[in-house]
Design a protein around this motif. Structure first.
Motif, PDB file in Angstrom:
ATOM      1  N   LEU A  44       0.836  -1.200   0.000  1.00 47.69           N
ATOM      2  CA  LEU A  44       0.000   0.000   0.000  1.00 47.69           C
ATOM      3  C   LEU A  44       0.868   1.247   0.000  1.00 47.69           C
ATOM      4  CD1 LEU A  44      -2.956   0.988   0.182  1.00 47.69           C
ATOM      5  CD2 LEU A  44      -2.630   1.131   2.669  1.00 47.69           C
ATOM      6  N   LYS A  45       0.627   2.126  -0.969  1.00 47.21           N
ATOM      7  CA  LYS A  45       1.361   3.385  -1.057  1.00 47.21           C
ATOM      8  C   LYS A  45       0.540   4.553  -0.535  1.00 47.21           C
ATOM      9  CE  LYS A  45       3.901   1.837  -5.160  1.00 47.21           C
ATOM     10  NZ  LYS A  45       4.167   2.113  -6.603  1.00 47.21           N
ATOM     11  N   SER A  46      -0.751   4.521  -0.797  1.00 49.33           N
ATOM     12  CA  SER A  46      -1.645   5.576  -0.334  1.00 49.33           C
ATOM     13  C   SER A  46      -3.054   5.019  -0.247  1.00 49.33           C
ATOM     14  CB  SER A  46      -1.609   6.780  -1.283  1.00 49.33           C
ATOM     15  OG  SER A  46      -2.039   6.401  -2.591  1.00 49.33           O
ATOM     16  N   GLY A  47      -3.924   5.737   0.444  1.00 54.16           N
ATOM     17  CA  GLY A  47      -5.292   5.261   0.582  1.00 54.16           C
ATOM     18  C   GLY A  47      -6.113   6.198   1.445  1.00 54.16           C
ATOM     19  N   ARG A  48      -7.367   5.847   1.627  1.00 51.37           N
ATOM     20  CA  ARG A  48      -8.273   6.665   2.430  1.00 51.37           C
ATOM     21  C   ARG A  48      -8.932   5.798   3.501  1.00 51.37           C
ATOM     22  NH1 ARG A  48      -9.823  11.593  -0.259  1.00 51.37           N
ATOM     23  NH2 ARG A  48      -8.752  11.765  -2.261  1.00 51.37           N
ATOM     24  N   ILE A  49      -9.084   6.381   4.686  1.00 55.05           N
ATOM     25  CA  ILE A  49      -9.715   5.701   5.805  1.00 55.05           C
ATOM     26  C   ILE A  49     -10.844   6.590   6.322  1.00 55.05           C
ATOM     27  CG2 ILE A  49      -9.387   4.708   8.103  1.00 55.05           C
ATOM     28  CD1 ILE A  49      -6.372   4.587   7.437  1.00 55.05           C
ATOM     29  N   THR A  50     -11.980   5.993   6.594  1.00 53.35           N
ATOM     30  CA  THR A  50     -13.124   6.717   7.147  1.00 53.35           C
ATOM     31  C   THR A  50     -13.579   6.042   8.428  1.00 53.35           C
ATOM     32  OG1 THR A  50     -13.858   7.397   4.944  1.00 53.35           O
ATOM     33  CG2 THR A  50     -15.472   7.533   6.724  1.00 53.35           C
ATOM     34  N   ALA A  51     -13.848   6.852   9.448  1.00 53.80           N
ATOM     35  CA  ALA A  51     -14.328   6.331  10.731  1.00 53.80           C
ATOM     36  C   ALA A  51     -15.634   7.019  11.094  1.00 53.80           C
ATOM     37  CB  ALA A  51     -13.288   6.557  11.822  1.00 53.80           C
ATOM     38  N   GLY A  53     -21.236  12.207  13.328  1.00 52.25           N
ATOM     39  CA  GLY A  53     -20.568  12.442  12.063  1.00 52.25           C
ATOM     40  C   GLY A  53     -19.448  11.451  11.782  1.00 52.25           C
ATOM     41  N   GLU A  54     -18.649  11.790  10.793  1.00 51.72           N
ATOM     42  CA  GLU A  54     -17.541  10.947  10.374  1.00 51.72           C
ATOM     43  C   GLU A  54     -16.282  11.778  10.205  1.00 51.72           C
ATOM     44  OE1 GLU A  54     -18.898   9.204   6.736  1.00 51.72           O
ATOM     45  OE2 GLU A  54     -19.884   7.526   7.763  1.00 51.72           O
ATOM     46  N   VAL A  55     -15.147  11.097  10.257  1.00 47.58           N
ATOM     47  CA  VAL A  55     -13.864  11.728   9.950  1.00 47.58           C
ATOM     48  C   VAL A  55     -13.163  10.901   8.889  1.00 47.58           C
ATOM     49  CG1 VAL A  55     -13.535  12.878  12.168  1.00 47.58           C
ATOM     50  CG2 VAL A  55     -12.801  10.500  11.888  1.00 47.58           C
ATOM     51  N   GLY A  56     -12.427  11.558   8.039  1.00 45.52           N
ATOM     52  CA  GLY A  56     -11.711  10.872   6.968  1.00 45.52           C
ATOM     53  C   GLY A  56     -10.246  11.251   6.954  1.00 45.52           C
ATOM     54  N   MET A  57      -9.415  10.285   6.614  1.00 43.83           N
ATOM     55  CA  MET A  57      -7.963  10.494   6.591  1.00 43.83           C
ATOM     56  C   MET A  57      -7.395  10.026   5.264  1.00 43.83           C
ATOM     57  SD  MET A  57      -5.136   8.873   9.222  1.00 43.83           S
ATOM     58  CE  MET A  57      -3.377   9.248   9.073  1.00 43.83           C
ATOM     59  N   ARG A  58      -6.446  10.783   4.743  1.00 42.33           N
ATOM     60  CA  ARG A  58      -5.734  10.426   3.523  1.00 42.33           C
ATOM     61  C   ARG A  58      -4.346   9.938   3.896  1.00 42.33           C
ATOM     62  NH1 ARG A  58      -5.629   9.095  -1.950  1.00 42.33           N
ATOM     63  NH2 ARG A  58      -3.747   9.908  -2.905  1.00 42.33           N
ATOM     64  N   LEU A  59      -4.087   8.635   3.657  1.00 36.76           N
ATOM     65  CA  LEU A  59      -2.773   8.067   3.939  1.00 36.76           C
ATOM     66  C   LEU A  59      -1.777   8.472   2.866  1.00 36.76           C
ATOM     67  CD1 LEU A  59      -3.571   4.393   5.002  1.00 36.76           C
ATOM     68  CD2 LEU A  59      -2.533   6.126   6.454  1.00 36.76           C
ATOM     69  N   ILE A  60      -0.623   8.934   3.286  1.00 36.14           N
ATOM     70  CA  ILE A  60       0.443   9.238   2.335  1.00 36.14           C
ATOM     71  C   ILE A  60       1.657   8.331   2.550  1.00 36.14           C
ATOM     72  CG2 ILE A  60      -0.248  11.637   1.999  1.00 36.14           C
ATOM     73  CD1 ILE A  60       1.917  12.432   4.010  1.00 36.14           C
ATOM     74  N   HIS A  61       1.587   7.537   3.599  1.00 39.11           N
ATOM     75  CA  HIS A  61       2.684   6.599   3.869  1.00 39.11           C
ATOM     76  C   HIS A  61       2.132   5.457   4.710  1.00 39.11           C
ATOM     77  CE1 HIS A  61       6.719   5.103   4.604  1.00 39.11           C
ATOM     78  NE2 HIS A  61       6.453   5.075   5.896  1.00 39.11           N
ATOM     79  N   ALA A  62       2.509   4.239   4.376  1.00 39.39           N
ATOM     80  CA  ALA A  62       2.057   3.067   5.129  1.00 39.39           C
ATOM     81  C   ALA A  62       3.116   1.987   5.080  1.00 39.39           C
ATOM     82  CB  ALA A  62       0.744   2.533   4.549  1.00 39.39           C
ATOM     83  N   ASN A  63       3.291   1.304   6.181  1.00 37.21           N
ATOM     84  CA  ASN A  63       4.210   0.161   6.185  1.00 37.21           C
ATOM     85  C   ASN A  63       3.693  -0.915   7.127  1.00 37.21           C
ATOM     86  OD1 ASN A  63       5.143   0.801   8.855  1.00 37.21           O
ATOM     87  ND2 ASN A  63       6.487   2.339   7.951  1.00 37.21           N
ATOM     88  N   ARG A  64       4.334  -2.069   7.077  1.00 38.01           N
ATOM     89  CA  ARG A  64       3.893  -3.227   7.826  1.00 38.01           C
ATOM     90  C   ARG A  64       5.094  -4.016   8.324  1.00 38.01           C
ATOM     91  NH1 ARG A  64       3.918  -8.380   4.641  1.00 38.01           N
ATOM     92  NH2 ARG A  64       6.051  -7.795   5.118  1.00 38.01           N
ATOM     93  N   LYS A  65       4.932  -4.560   9.517  1.00 40.89           N
ATOM     94  CA  LYS A  65       5.968  -5.414  10.088  1.00 40.89           C
ATOM     95  C   LYS A  65       5.307  -6.660  10.656  1.00 40.89           C
ATOM     96  CE  LYS A  65       9.730  -5.535  13.480  1.00 40.89           C
ATOM     97  NZ  LYS A  65      10.451  -4.776  14.549  1.00 40.89           N
ATOM     98  N   ILE A  66       5.854  -7.841  10.328  1.00 43.75           N
ATOM     99  CA  ILE A  66       5.323  -9.105  10.828  1.00 43.75           C
ATOM    100  C   ILE A  66       6.297  -9.682  11.854  1.00 43.75           C
ATOM    101  CG2 ILE A  66       4.703 -11.477  10.253  1.00 43.75           C
ATOM    102  CD1 ILE A  66       3.750 -10.535   7.567  1.00 43.75           C
ATOM    103  N   ILE A  67       5.774  -9.929  13.051  1.00 45.42           N
ATOM    104  CA  ILE A  67       6.568 -10.543  14.118  1.00 45.42           C
ATOM    105  C   ILE A  67       6.095 -11.983  14.288  1.00 45.42           C
ATOM    106  CG2 ILE A  67       7.219 -10.447  16.545  1.00 45.42           C
ATOM    107  CD1 ILE A  67       6.621  -7.432  16.431  1.00 45.42           C
ATOM    108  N   MET A  68       7.000 -12.920  14.150  1.00 47.04           N
ATOM    109  CA  MET A  68       6.659 -14.340  14.228  1.00 47.04           C
ATOM    110  C   MET A  68       7.117 -14.926  15.557  1.00 47.04           C
ATOM    111  SD  MET A  68       7.871 -17.423  11.680  1.00 47.04           S
ATOM    112  CE  MET A  68       9.577 -17.359  12.274  1.00 47.04           C
TER     113      MET A  68
END
Length: 386
Positions: free
Chosen positions: A235-242, A249-264
């Motif tokens: 994922l490079k960018s995206g939108r989140i709504t809560a 009402g609602e709030v919306g966020m525009r992602l400009i950076h996202a990363n993930r880490k998996i711990i095993m």
């Protein structure tokens, strides 16, 4: 004085030029391909071929003549290619092809044989993108006359590479198909029903198709596909709504950076995973009565967005793990990479045991800016106090 023989030979080679080259006027540039399965079990292939801006007679093409389509049917790729070549006077040139569209019926039947020719013929580039056409034949996308681009294929390619939707190449698909501990996922597309029958038509990107053993198991919707992309660190960018019912009402966020880490974490007879998702961006919408300039209100918004993100990603994971029961994320690959000895024990039963693997999620968001986003209307101070 006598001229050395090597000079004569060198001059002869230069003057001869490229004797075996193919002139550009003798090539037909294929921009897109579709593959479909017919009711009798044969395969249908269509090619979208770009029409040059000027014809051989010097006349400009009309707006609705930016491309044309040729089709052929057959039992295998080689037979179909021969039939297609006989339908056009120029040599088919495949290196400019951007996307291959596969109809849903063929995808569910299995695409291993259909894609075999792309692994052997060097004229087929493995950087070509692949997409599944949901509920339709692949040919239906090739026929769309998109108004904002000379060729529809270029529009699909640009949207797919925006960072919010899944973009998978033939190379990506083949690597995932033969790798241990992961199965491929392919972007989905469909014609826009609201523009059917109109002069200028459109399309919709519709999530992603989940594969196992070269067969389509089903689809993830757009939100589920976004969660899956985050889980796979694509994922490079995206939108989140809560939704905040307490604050109307609602709030919306525009992602400009996202990363993930998996711990095993390794257990005696199995493994479990913790996935840490991090993202940052800015608020782009606020229809609640919360004052974003107040730290306590901003904390409420942040928590709501993190909860909404976690729920969205959990829905993606549930559908992949519990419904389709296939490791499309690559948890098995993480075991293979970090603990080969453990993977040697688990891999034979991984597909059967994956639905029961313990996977937890943790989400942390950073809000970098609120811009002009406050409440929709500047409410009196007392009304903002809840």
């Amino acid at each position: 004085m006598r001229t050395p023989k090597w000079i004569v030979l060198f001059t002869f080679i230069i003057l001869c030029g490229c004797w075996d080259r193919t002139e550009i006027n003798d090539l037909a540039f294929v921009t897109g391909t579709s593959l479909d399965l017919l009711e009798d079990g044969t395969m249908s292939c269509s090619l979208q071929i770009a029409i040059p801006t000027t014809t051989e007679t010097g006349n400009s093409t009309k707006d609705n003549e930016r491309f044309f389509i040729i089709s052929a049917e057959g039992k295998n790729g080689n037979e179909i290619h021969q039939k297609l070549q006989k339908k056009i006077s120029r040599t088919l040139f495949l290196s400019h092809r951007s996307i291959i569209f596969i109809g849903e019926r063929l995808a569910k039947h299995g695409i291993k044989d259909a894609l075999d020719i792309f692994t052997h013929d060097p004229r087929n580039r493995l950087k070509t993108y692949i997409m599944i056409v949901k509920g339709e034949e692949g040919r239906s996308i090739l026929q769309i006359n998109y108004p904002l681009k000379q060729l529809t294929i270029e529009a699909v390619k640009e949207i797919g590479l925006s960072g919010e939707d899944l973009a998978v190449t033939l190379r990506d698909f083949f690597i995932s198909s033969v790798s241990e501990g992961v199965h491929p996922v392919v972007g989905g597309i469909e014609p826009d029903i609201h523009s059917k029958g109109t002069k200028n038509q459109n399309f919709n990107l519709t999530g992603a198709g989940v594969f196992k053993d070269y067969k389509l198991l089903g689809f993830l919707n757009e939100k589920e596909a976004l969660g899956m992309m985050w889980l796979t660190d694509k994922l490079k960018s995206g939108r989140i709504t809560a939704n905040l019912p307490k604050y109307n009402g609602e709030v919306g966020m525009r992602l400009i950076h996202a990363n993930r880490k998996i711990i095993m974490q390794t257990m005696d007879d199995t493994v479990k995973f913790k996935v840490q998702l991090e993202g940052e961006g800015s608020l782009i919408e606020n229809t609640t009565g919360l004052n974003i300039n107040e730290p306590k209100d901003l904390k409420i918004v942040k928590s709501a967005l993190e909860d909404a993100t976690k729920k969205q990603v959990q829905n993606s994971l549930f559908k992949i793990q519990k419904k389709y029961k296939v490791d499309s994320i690559g948890f098995g690959r993480e075991v293979h990479k970090n603990n080969p000895e453990k993977w040697a024990v688990l891999k034979k039963q991984w597909d059967e045991n994956f639905p029961e693997i313990d996977i937890s999620l943790d989400v942390k968001l950073v809000i970098k800016g609120t811009g002009m986003v406050n409440s929709f209307l500047e409410l009196p101070e007392k009304e903002n106090e809840k």
